[in-house]
Design a protein around this motif. Structure first.
Motif, PDB file in Angstrom:
ATOM      1  N   GLN A  17      37.439 -45.323 -51.573  1.00 25.29           N
ATOM      2  CA  GLN A  17      38.592 -45.506 -50.688  1.00 25.29           C
ATOM      3  C   GLN A  17      38.255 -45.213 -49.225  1.00 25.29           C
ATOM      4  N   CYS A  47      49.212 -45.144 -54.626  1.00 25.73           N
ATOM      5  CA  CYS A  47      47.817 -45.017 -54.218  1.00 25.73           C
ATOM      6  C   CYS A  47      47.731 -45.189 -52.707  1.00 25.73           C
ATOM      7  N   LEU A  48      46.913 -44.363 -52.063  1.00 25.97           N
ATOM      8  CA  LEU A  48      46.764 -44.468 -50.605  1.00 25.97           C
ATOM      9  C   LEU A  48      46.187 -45.825 -50.195  1.00 25.97           C
ATOM     10  N   HIS A 107      43.514 -41.373 -62.480  1.00 26.55           N
ATOM     11  CA  HIS A 107      43.689 -42.308 -61.359  1.00 26.55           C
ATOM     12  C   HIS A 107      42.420 -42.361 -60.494  1.00 26.55           C
ATOM     13  N   GLU A 108      41.930 -41.177 -60.096  1.00 23.61           N
ATOM     14  CA  GLU A 108      40.758 -41.143 -59.200  1.00 23.61           C
ATOM     15  C   GLU A 108      39.502 -41.597 -59.922  1.00 23.61           C
ATOM     16  N   HIS A 162      39.111 -45.280 -59.900  1.00 25.22           N
ATOM     17  CA  HIS A 162      38.613 -45.844 -58.639  1.00 25.22           C
ATOM     18  C   HIS A 162      37.084 -45.992 -58.668  1.00 25.22           C
TER      19      HIS A 162
HETATM   20 NI    NI Z   1      44.297 -44.366 -55.625  1.00 24.53          NI
END
Ligand code: NI
Length: 159
Positions: free
Chosen positions: A51, A88-89, A130-131, A134
């Motif tokens: 990210q 999510c960012l 979640h992470e 990624h």
């Molecule tokens: Ni995220």
């Protein structure tokens, strides 16, 4: 420490599988510090290295209980299920109800390369899933059961 730019959905970086970390050096420490600051600045509870444009297996999480730094994490056990809101960012303004395990056991390394095991439940378990996703190029949207409409969005638990 510095705030880094957050990569947004649509950038192919977010679809890539990340490589393991092999050097536990000052560069890694700076990256982890920057990720922590970037996550706080974005009002998120987790942030993964892709990210911020770095294709390495690293994420940080803070659900309000202190910072967790995970380098080369592996989820080795899951149990139960939970449903709840998630965002999510990298996907600003988008939220949905997702299904995740209620309990997760993760092994990872810290910034010095020492291995640790973490048993997590509830929100922390959800954030770890979640992470970790990624790092394999997977966004939370793949776990959405139902999208939340703008008028339903109050405070998402994870982003
Ligand atoms: Ni995220």
């Amino acid at each position: 420490m510095a705030i880094r730019n957050i990569v947004k959905e649509g950038d192919p970086i977010l679809t890539k599988v990340c490589r393991p970390v092999t050097n536990f050096d000052d560069k890694l420490a700076v990256l982890l510090d920057d990720m922590h600051e970037t996550m706080i600045n974005g009002d998120g509870v987790g942030l993964a290295a892709p990210q911020v444009g770095i294709l390495r297996r690293i994420f940080v999480i803070d659900i309000g209980e202190g910072i967790i730094e995970a380098v080369n994490p592996k989820i080795i056990k899951t149990r139960g299920r939970q449903e709840g809101s998630e965002g999510c960012l990298s996907c600003p303004g988008e939220y949905g109800i997702t299904e995740r395990p209620m309990y997760v056991t993760m092994v990872a390394q810290n910034r010095y390369g020492d291995q640790f095991t973490l048993n997590a439940e509830g929100l922390l378990a959800k954030a770890i899933c979640h992470e970790n996703d990624h790092l394999d190029g997977i966004l939370f949207k793949e776990h959405i059961i139902r999208k939340l409409e703008p008028d339903e969005i109050r405070a998402a638990e994870v982003k």
